[in-house]
Structure formats: C-alpha cells, structure tokens
Design a protein around this motif. Structure first.
Motif, mmCIF file in Angstrom:
data_model
loop_
_atom_site.group_PDB
_atom_site.id
_atom_site.type_symbol
_atom_site.label_atom_id
_atom_site.label_comp_id
_atom_site.label_asym_id
_atom_site.label_seq_id
_atom_site.Cartn_x
_atom_site.Cartn_y
_atom_site.Cartn_z
ATOM 1 N N PHE A 202 0.821 -1.208 0.000
ATOM 2 C CA PHE A 202 0.000 0.000 0.000
ATOM 3 C C PHE A 202 0.858 1.262 0.000
ATOM 4 O O PHE A 202 0.456 2.288 -0.562
ATOM 5 C CB PHE A 202 -0.949 -0.012 1.200
ATOM 6 C CG PHE A 202 -2.100 -0.959 1.045
ATOM 7 C CD1 PHE A 202 -3.069 -0.739 0.090
ATOM 8 C CD2 PHE A 202 -2.199 -2.092 1.837
ATOM 9 C CE1 PHE A 202 -4.131 -1.618 -0.074
ATOM 10 C CE2 PHE A 202 -3.249 -2.976 1.682
ATOM 11 C CZ PHE A 202 -4.221 -2.744 0.727
ATOM 12 N N THR A 203 2.032 1.184 0.614
ATOM 13 C CA THR A 203 2.935 2.335 0.587
ATOM 14 C C THR A 203 3.398 2.619 -0.836
ATOM 15 O O THR A 203 3.328 3.765 -1.319
ATOM 16 C CB THR A 203 4.149 2.082 1.488
ATOM 17 O OG1 THR A 203 3.707 1.882 2.836
ATOM 18 C CG2 THR A 203 5.107 3.264 1.450
ATOM 19 N N TRP A 207 2.764 5.725 -3.591
ATOM 20 C CA TRP A 207 3.843 6.367 -4.355
ATOM 21 C C TRP A 207 3.493 6.381 -5.843
ATOM 22 O O TRP A 207 3.679 7.399 -6.525
ATOM 23 C CB TRP A 207 5.154 5.612 -4.140
ATOM 24 C CG TRP A 207 5.809 5.866 -2.838
ATOM 25 C CD1 TRP A 207 5.244 6.397 -1.719
ATOM 26 C CD2 TRP A 207 7.178 5.590 -2.492
ATOM 27 N NE1 TRP A 207 6.154 6.468 -0.697
ATOM 28 C CE2 TRP A 207 7.343 5.979 -1.143
ATOM 29 C CE3 TRP A 207 8.239 5.040 -3.179
ATOM 30 C CZ2 TRP A 207 8.566 5.850 -0.476
ATOM 31 C CZ3 TRP A 207 9.457 4.902 -2.528
ATOM 32 C CH2 TRP A 207 9.625 5.307 -1.197
ATOM 33 N N THR A 208 2.989 5.254 -6.336
ATOM 34 C CA THR A 208 2.626 5.159 -7.749
ATOM 35 C C THR A 208 1.513 6.141 -8.098
ATOM 36 O O THR A 208 1.505 6.731 -9.185
ATOM 37 C CB THR A 208 2.191 3.724 -8.085
ATOM 38 O OG1 THR A 208 3.234 2.817 -7.752
ATOM 39 C CG2 THR A 208 1.845 3.577 -9.558
ATOM 40 N N ARG A 209 0.588 6.340 -7.187
ATOM 41 C CA ARG A 209 -0.517 7.268 -7.434
ATOM 42 C C ARG A 209 -0.015 8.682 -7.657
ATOM 43 O O ARG A 209 -0.614 9.453 -8.419
ATOM 44 C CB ARG A 209 -1.509 7.220 -6.261
ATOM 45 C CG ARG A 209 -2.784 8.002 -6.500
ATOM 46 C CD ARG A 209 -3.746 7.820 -5.345
ATOM 47 N NE ARG A 209 -3.216 8.362 -4.104
ATOM 48 C CZ ARG A 209 -3.264 9.661 -3.768
ATOM 49 N NH1 ARG A 209 -3.837 10.529 -4.574
ATOM 50 N NH2 ARG A 209 -2.764 10.066 -2.621
ATOM 51 N N MET A 210 1.083 9.057 -7.010
ATOM 52 C CA MET A 210 1.650 10.383 -7.220
ATOM 53 C C MET A 210 2.093 10.562 -8.673
ATOM 54 O O MET A 210 2.088 11.681 -9.195
ATOM 55 C CB MET A 210 2.858 10.601 -6.298
ATOM 56 C CG MET A 210 2.533 10.689 -4.820
ATOM 57 S SD MET A 210 1.539 12.129 -4.379
ATOM 58 C CE MET A 210 -0.065 11.345 -4.155
ATOM 59 N N SER A 211 2.479 9.474 -9.328
ATOM 60 C CA SER A 211 2.916 9.550 -10.720
ATOM 61 C C SER A 211 1.753 9.573 -11.697
ATOM 62 O O SER A 211 1.951 9.816 -12.884
ATOM 63 C CB SER A 211 3.821 8.354 -11.065
ATOM 64 O OG SER A 211 4.911 8.267 -10.187
ATOM 65 N N VAL A 275 7.628 15.246 -11.020
ATOM 66 C CA VAL A 275 8.768 14.790 -10.216
ATOM 67 C C VAL A 275 8.569 13.348 -9.761
ATOM 68 O O VAL A 275 9.543 12.597 -9.612
ATOM 69 C CB VAL A 275 9.011 15.724 -9.008
ATOM 70 C CG1 VAL A 275 9.399 17.115 -9.468
ATOM 71 C CG2 VAL A 275 7.804 15.778 -8.082
ATOM 72 N N ALA A 276 7.316 12.931 -9.547
ATOM 73 C CA ALA A 276 7.060 11.536 -9.168
ATOM 74 C C ALA A 276 7.430 10.603 -10.319
ATOM 75 O O ALA A 276 8.027 9.538 -10.102
ATOM 76 C CB ALA A 276 5.600 11.358 -8.775
#
Length: 358
Positions: A202-203, A207-211, A275-276
């Motif tokens: 889930f962490t 992180w992937t969602r930010m991209s 930036v992600a």
C-alpha cells in the motif's frame, strides 16, 4: 554517546539506508568504535587545522546586531584564520557525484518487538530545481503515529489505509538532501509482522498514485503544512542564524522566508506528477528491513512443494501425507479460513498452535 545512538533502531536503519556500497555517504557520522577509541590529541589538532579554515566558515549575525560592528569584530578575531590550499566556493561540489544503487537489506534482530522498514529512492540535492516539489510530495505523505488521539483523522491517504487495517504503529516520510544527491522515502514501524507485505504494497501503491493522479486538495494541504512547519522552525534568533548559515554553506546563497513561500506556492499537482514520474516511477529502490524472527514455519515456506522438497520441515511434517495442503494454508495463513484449518492440521500432529503465531 555512541552507545545511545546504537540503541536507537531508526538510526541504525537509516545508516544502512545511506550505505551506498563503500561510498562516503554510507559512513557513519560518529565512526566505528575502534576509530573513536584510537583518537589522539594530534588527530584532533590536525582535523581542526585542515577543516577549520576561513573559506569553510560562515559568520552570521541575527537580531539587534550592528552590521559594521560585526564586520570589525570579524576582522579583528578571524582575519588570521588559515585558508585551504585549494579553496572551493560555498555551494560548489568538491567531489564526483555519488552513485545511488538500489538493493534490499534484511537484518534479523530477535530483541526488537517491532519491525522497522525503510524504503527510499534517490532524491535531489540542495541546489536542484526539484528541491521544493520533492518537499511538497514528502509533505503529502507526512508523518503518522497511532498513539496520537487524532491518528485516524489525518489528511494523508496512506495514514487512513494503515490506520483502518492496523498495518503499522507509525511512519515518517523523509526528504534528505546533500550537495549532489539525496534520499526520498519513508520509515515505518509495525508490530503486525504477518502483514508487512501489505504494508509495503500500500505504501508503494500510494507512491505510484503520485505519478498518475495527485489531487489538488492534497497538494494544497501539503503546501500549507510545509510552509507552516518551515516558518514555525524560525522561531528565534538562534534558529534563524542556523538557517542562514546552513543555506550559505550548502547552496552559497540565502533564500528569505518570502522567497521560500513563493517557491512552495508555485508547486502544482502537475509538478508533483512530473517529479514523481522522474524520481519514483520505475526507479531503483532501496529497502532496509530490521525485524525479529516471526514464526518457526516462515523459513519452511521457501521450500518448493512442487518438487517434493521439504528439507527444512520438522520430521513429523516431512512425512505428513497432507503436507502440500498444509504448505498452501501456511502461505494463506493471514486469512480466517487459513488459520482455522491450519489449527486442525496442527492439533492432528500434536503441535502447539502458539509455535506458529496463530
């Protein structure tokens, strides 16, 4: 002091996170115990002569200070300081860029009641144009601790997921910068040792969602929190002097609070997504995990049941006719069905259920 630092698991974990295959950033600040005990008076004297030079110092005055009087005192007391043979201007690189290498490190420590996990990617240096967007993205995740009264009401989506599923005790996101590189990531502590894979999943999914799709609401909230924390840290002349000195040494210039506020305000969701994608998406990741041995059956799960190899299983289990079924259940032991069925098999074998943490 050295023993106090070693007693803190997060300091040891961060040291391993920074360990870059023998590169300077992987060395501890205090140094090994043997080196500390071997220090002599001449070693300290030579260190001061080599590093305490005029070109490596910054004199800062804050508050009700007369500038001309400060200059006069500096000329009087510091004009005799030596200069390095090859002085380097403040904020300039003095060595080749450090190479970030992704890897995974697992450390077993049976004395720890909780698991400590750090996940990091290569960040940015102090002078990078992406410095403030990375800080804003770090603020989106923020910090969380279940002991806080409002822990379930924090704005971070990751904190909601972890809190509602009891995946961790706390987490702390970080964005650490150096002269030419940095580390961006998260540090998590959990007593739920059987669901560490879900915690990491889930962490990394967040992180992937930010991209892909950071929301404007969370970006604006993170910007407000970041500005508040940075401005509130300048709550006195000592803190302001430290901030000025640090900025001059690291970047060669000083940004005023107004300039910092403007640099944060111009960050948009599109900038966070950029930036992600640049620093998080499909990049080398460094995992460091420190935990105790979870269950007597965990090492047995590495054996291959398809080949009929159960070499590390107890003798009674190696000859158990339904060992393949038991193996599959152990792999799904976090489900209610898996736990209850495993208990039936174990009672049949007269093995205590406590031995497998059920």
């Amino acid at each position: 002091m050295l023993f106090k630092v070693r007693a803190l698991p997060w300091r040891s974990l961060f040291r391993r996170t920074y360990l870059l295959l023998g590169q300077p950033l992987g060395r501890t600040i205090l140094g090994p115990k043997a080196n500390i005990l071997s220090i002599k008076r001449d070693d300290l004297s030579n260190y001061i002569k080599t590093n305490y030079t005029a070109d490596r110092m910054v004199l800062v005055g804050t508050g009700a200070v007369d500038h001309q009087e400060l200059v006069s005192l500096a000329e009087k007391h510091f004009s005799s300081l030596p200069v390095s043979p090859n002085p380097i201007p403040l904020g300039r690189l003095s060595h080749p860029k450090t190479e970030f290498i992704g890897s995974e490190v697992r450390v077993r420590n049976d004395e720890l009641p909780t698991a400590h996990l750090a996940i990091a990617v290569e960040g940015v240096g102090w002078s990078s144009p992406d410095y403030f967007p990375m800080l804003v993205m770090q603020s989106i995740f923020g910090n969380w601790d279940r002991s806080l009264g409002s822990s379930s009401l924090l704005s971070s989506r990751l904190s909601h997921i972890i809190s509602s599923n009891n995946l961790a005790n706390s987490f702390m996101s970080f964005s650490t910068s150096y002269s030419d590189t940095g580390l961006w990531g998260i540090y998590l502590v959990s007593e739920n040792l059987m669901n560490l894979d879900d915690l990491a999943h889930f962490t990394l999914r967040e992180w992937t969602r930010m991209s892909i799709a950071p929301t404007e609401v969370e970006v604006e909230r993170a910007k407000s929190q970041l500005k508040a924390s940075m401005l509130l840290s300048l709550d006195g002349t000592t803190a302001i002097a430290e901030d000025i000195g640090r900025q001059l040494v690291t970047s060669g210039r000083r940004m005023t609070p107004k300039q910092i506020e403007f640099a944060i305000d111009v960050v948009t969701p599109a900038e966070i997504q950029r930036v992600a994608q640049k620093y998080l998406w499909d990049k080398d990741v460094r995992h460091v995990l420190c935990l105790r041995h979870c269950s007597p059956f965990d090492p047995f799960l590495a054996d291959c049941p398809c080949c009929g190899r159960f070499d590390r299983w107890p003798p009674r289990l190696q000859s158990y006719p339904q060992r393949h079924v038991l193996y599959d259940l152990l792999m799904r032991r976090n489900s209610v069905y898996g736990r209850s069925t495993i208990k039936i098999h174990l009672r049949h074998l007269r093995i205590s259920c406590e031995r497998v943490d059920l």
